[in-house]
Design a protein around this motif. Structure first.
Motif, PDB file in Angstrom:
ATOM      1  N   SER A 260      15.923  -8.826   4.408  1.00  0.00           N
ATOM      2  CA  SER A 260      16.801  -8.071   3.506  1.00  0.00           C
ATOM      3  C   SER A 260      16.603  -8.476   2.048  1.00  0.00           C
ATOM      4  CB  SER A 260      18.258  -8.253   3.908  1.00  0.00           C
ATOM      5  OG  SER A 260      18.631  -9.608   3.828  1.00  0.00           O
ATOM      6  N   ARG A 261      16.228  -9.718   1.799  1.00  0.00           N
ATOM      7  CA  ARG A 261      16.038 -10.156   0.413  1.00  0.00           C
ATOM      8  C   ARG A 261      14.771  -9.572  -0.214  1.00  0.00           C
ATOM      9  NH1 ARG A 261      14.659 -14.711   3.531  1.00  0.00           N
ATOM     10  NH2 ARG A 261      12.471 -15.300   3.255  1.00  0.00           N
ATOM     11  N   ASP A 262      13.851  -9.100   0.620  1.00  0.00           N
ATOM     12  CA  ASP A 262      12.592  -8.550   0.114  1.00  0.00           C
ATOM     13  C   ASP A 262      12.569  -7.022   0.068  1.00  0.00           C
ATOM     14  OD1 ASP A 262      11.569 -11.131  -0.075  1.00  0.00           O
ATOM     15  OD2 ASP A 262      10.863 -11.086   2.001  1.00  0.00           O
ATOM     16  N   ARG A 263      13.607  -6.373   0.563  1.00  0.00           N
ATOM     17  CA  ARG A 263      13.595  -4.905   0.652  1.00  0.00           C
ATOM     18  C   ARG A 263      13.526  -4.236  -0.704  1.00  0.00           C
ATOM     19  NH1 ARG A 263      17.618  -4.112   5.713  1.00  0.00           N
ATOM     20  NH2 ARG A 263      16.058  -4.671   7.276  1.00  0.00           N
ATOM     21  N   ALA A 264      14.203  -4.750  -1.699  1.00  0.00           N
ATOM     22  CA  ALA A 264      14.172  -4.144  -3.023  1.00  0.00           C
ATOM     23  C   ALA A 264      12.762  -4.185  -3.608  1.00  0.00           C
ATOM     24  CB  ALA A 264      15.154  -4.838  -3.959  1.00  0.00           C
ATOM     25  N   THR A 265      12.083  -5.291  -3.411  1.00  0.00           N
ATOM     26  CA  THR A 265      10.711  -5.419  -3.901  1.00  0.00           C
ATOM     27  C   THR A 265       9.780  -4.443  -3.190  1.00  0.00           C
ATOM     28  OG1 THR A 265      11.130  -7.753  -4.307  1.00  0.00           O
ATOM     29  CG2 THR A 265       8.838  -7.049  -4.282  1.00  0.00           C
ATOM     30  N   VAL A 266       9.963  -4.311  -1.880  1.00  0.00           N
ATOM     31  CA  VAL A 266       9.122  -3.391  -1.112  1.00  0.00           C
ATOM     32  C   VAL A 266       9.380  -1.959  -1.544  1.00  0.00           C
ATOM     33  CG1 VAL A 266       8.703  -2.479   1.208  1.00  0.00           C
ATOM     34  CG2 VAL A 266       8.892  -4.935   0.853  1.00  0.00           C
ATOM     35  N   LEU A 267      10.639  -1.585  -1.697  1.00  0.00           N
ATOM     36  CA  LEU A 267      10.963  -0.219  -2.122  1.00  0.00           C
ATOM     37  C   LEU A 267      10.433   0.076  -3.522  1.00  0.00           C
ATOM     38  CD1 LEU A 267      14.566   0.224  -0.733  1.00  0.00           C
ATOM     39  CD2 LEU A 267      12.471   1.312   0.071  1.00  0.00           C
ATOM     40  N   ARG A 268      10.482  -0.906  -4.397  1.00  0.00           N
ATOM     41  CA  ARG A 268       9.944  -0.720  -5.744  1.00  0.00           C
ATOM     42  C   ARG A 268       8.432  -0.497  -5.694  1.00  0.00           C
ATOM     43  NH1 ARG A 268      11.629  -5.273  -8.024  1.00  0.00           N
ATOM     44  NH2 ARG A 268      13.686  -4.376  -8.306  1.00  0.00           N
ATOM     45  N   ALA A 269       7.748  -1.258  -4.854  1.00  0.00           N
ATOM     46  CA  ALA A 269       6.300  -1.097  -4.707  1.00  0.00           C
ATOM     47  C   ALA A 269       5.946   0.266  -4.108  1.00  0.00           C
ATOM     48  CB  ALA A 269       5.738  -2.213  -3.842  1.00  0.00           C
ATOM     49  N   VAL A 270       6.706   0.712  -3.118  1.00  0.00           N
ATOM     50  CA  VAL A 270       6.465   2.038  -2.530  1.00  0.00           C
ATOM     51  C   VAL A 270       6.695   3.126  -3.564  1.00  0.00           C
ATOM     52  CG1 VAL A 270       7.313   3.678  -0.817  1.00  0.00           C
ATOM     53  CG2 VAL A 270       6.935   1.308  -0.174  1.00  0.00           C
ATOM     54  N   ALA A 271       7.729   2.987  -4.369  1.00  0.00           N
ATOM     55  CA  ALA A 271       7.994   3.968  -5.419  1.00  0.00           C
ATOM     56  C   ALA A 271       6.853   4.013  -6.427  1.00  0.00           C
ATOM     57  CB  ALA A 271       9.305   3.643  -6.127  1.00  0.00           C
ATOM     58  N   GLU A 272       6.294   2.864  -6.772  1.00  0.00           N
ATOM     59  CA  GLU A 272       5.158   2.841  -7.700  1.00  0.00           C
ATOM     60  C   GLU A 272       3.936   3.538  -7.107  1.00  0.00           C
ATOM     61  OE1 GLU A 272       4.376  -1.144  -8.896  1.00  0.00           O
ATOM     62  OE2 GLU A 272       6.314  -1.379  -9.881  1.00  0.00           O
ATOM     63  N   VAL A 273       3.714   3.356  -5.805  1.00  0.00           N
ATOM     64  CA  VAL A 273       2.582   4.025  -5.151  1.00  0.00           C
ATOM     65  C   VAL A 273       2.784   5.532  -5.154  1.00  0.00           C
ATOM     66  CG1 VAL A 273       1.440   4.367  -2.917  1.00  0.00           C
ATOM     67  CG2 VAL A 273       1.937   2.065  -3.734  1.00  0.00           C
ATOM     68  N   ILE A 274       3.986   5.977  -4.822  1.00  0.00           N
ATOM     69  CA  ILE A 274       4.262   7.420  -4.804  1.00  0.00           C
ATOM     70  C   ILE A 274       4.109   8.003  -6.199  1.00  0.00           C
ATOM     71  CG2 ILE A 274       6.069   9.139  -4.423  1.00  0.00           C
ATOM     72  CD1 ILE A 274       7.012   7.363  -2.077  1.00  0.00           C
ATOM     73  N   LEU A 275       4.597   7.313  -7.212  1.00  0.00           N
ATOM     74  CA  LEU A 275       4.444   7.809  -8.586  1.00  0.00           C
ATOM     75  C   LEU A 275       2.976   7.841  -9.005  1.00  0.00           C
ATOM     76  CD1 LEU A 275       7.432   6.111 -10.418  1.00  0.00           C
ATOM     77  CD2 LEU A 275       7.120   8.534  -9.927  1.00  0.00           C
ATOM     78  N   ALA A 276       2.207   6.862  -8.588  1.00  0.00           N
ATOM     79  CA  ALA A 276       0.785   6.852  -8.930  1.00  0.00           C
ATOM     80  C   ALA A 276       0.056   8.022  -8.278  1.00  0.00           C
ATOM     81  CB  ALA A 276       0.164   5.539  -8.488  1.00  0.00           C
ATOM     82  N   VAL A 277       0.408   8.320  -7.037  1.00  0.00           N
ATOM     83  CA  VAL A 277      -0.221   9.454  -6.350  1.00  0.00           C
ATOM     84  C   VAL A 277       0.181  10.762  -7.000  1.00  0.00           C
ATOM     85  CG1 VAL A 277      -0.266  10.737  -4.164  1.00  0.00           C
ATOM     86  CG2 VAL A 277      -0.487   8.253  -4.163  1.00  0.00           C
ATOM     87  N   ARG A 278       1.414  10.894  -7.381  1.00  0.00           N
ATOM     88  CA  ARG A 278       1.883  12.140  -8.006  1.00  0.00           C
ATOM     89  C   ARG A 278       1.257  12.341  -9.386  1.00  0.00           C
ATOM     90  NH1 ARG A 278       7.873  13.009  -8.586  1.00  0.00           N
ATOM     91  NH2 ARG A 278       7.082  14.977  -9.318  1.00  0.00           N
ATOM     92  N   SER A 279       1.091  11.297 -10.152  1.00  0.00           N
ATOM     93  CA  SER A 279       0.572  11.466 -11.520  1.00  0.00           C
ATOM     94  C   SER A 279      -0.930  11.714 -11.541  1.00  0.00           C
ATOM     95  CB  SER A 279       0.906  10.234 -12.362  1.00  0.00           C
ATOM     96  OG  SER A 279       0.221   9.108 -11.863  1.00  0.00           O
ATOM     97  N   ARG A 280      -1.618  11.411 -10.436  1.00  0.00           N
ATOM     98  CA  ARG A 280      -3.060  11.616 -10.378  1.00  0.00           C
ATOM     99  C   ARG A 280      -3.404  13.102 -10.262  1.00  0.00           C
ATOM    100  NH1 ARG A 280      -6.554   8.903  -5.720  1.00  0.00           N
ATOM    101  NH2 ARG A 280      -4.454   8.866  -4.901  1.00  0.00           N
ATOM    102  N   ARG A 281      -2.487  13.919  -9.791  1.00  0.00           N
ATOM    103  CA  ARG A 281      -2.761  15.345  -9.590  1.00  0.00           C
ATOM    104  C   ARG A 281      -3.044  16.056 -10.886  1.00  0.00           C
ATOM    105  NH1 ARG A 281       1.633  17.193  -5.129  1.00  0.00           N
ATOM    106  NH2 ARG A 281       1.015  15.712  -3.584  1.00  0.00           N
TER     107      ARG A 281
END
Length: 55
Positions: free
Chosen positions: A34-55
């Protein structure tokens, strides 16, 4: 192409993208402390944003 196809193709694309995003989050959070979930969610959000901005 008829009008129905013009309406369904974008909807289907958004549905596939949303499903992929949810699956990425579920897989990323599986067996995560549970202490690492925020970090994981932030990293997933960065990946999704990177994929979206590449279009």
């Amino acid at each position: 192409m008829d009008v129905t196809a013009w309406a369904l193709v974008p909807v289907a694309g958004m549905l596939v993208a949303a499903t992929a995003a949810v699956l990425i989050v579920v897989v990323a959070l599986k067996d995560t402390a549970s202490r690492d979930r925020a970090t994981v969610l932030r990293a997933v959000a960065e990946v999704i944003l990177a994929v979206r901005s590449r279009r």
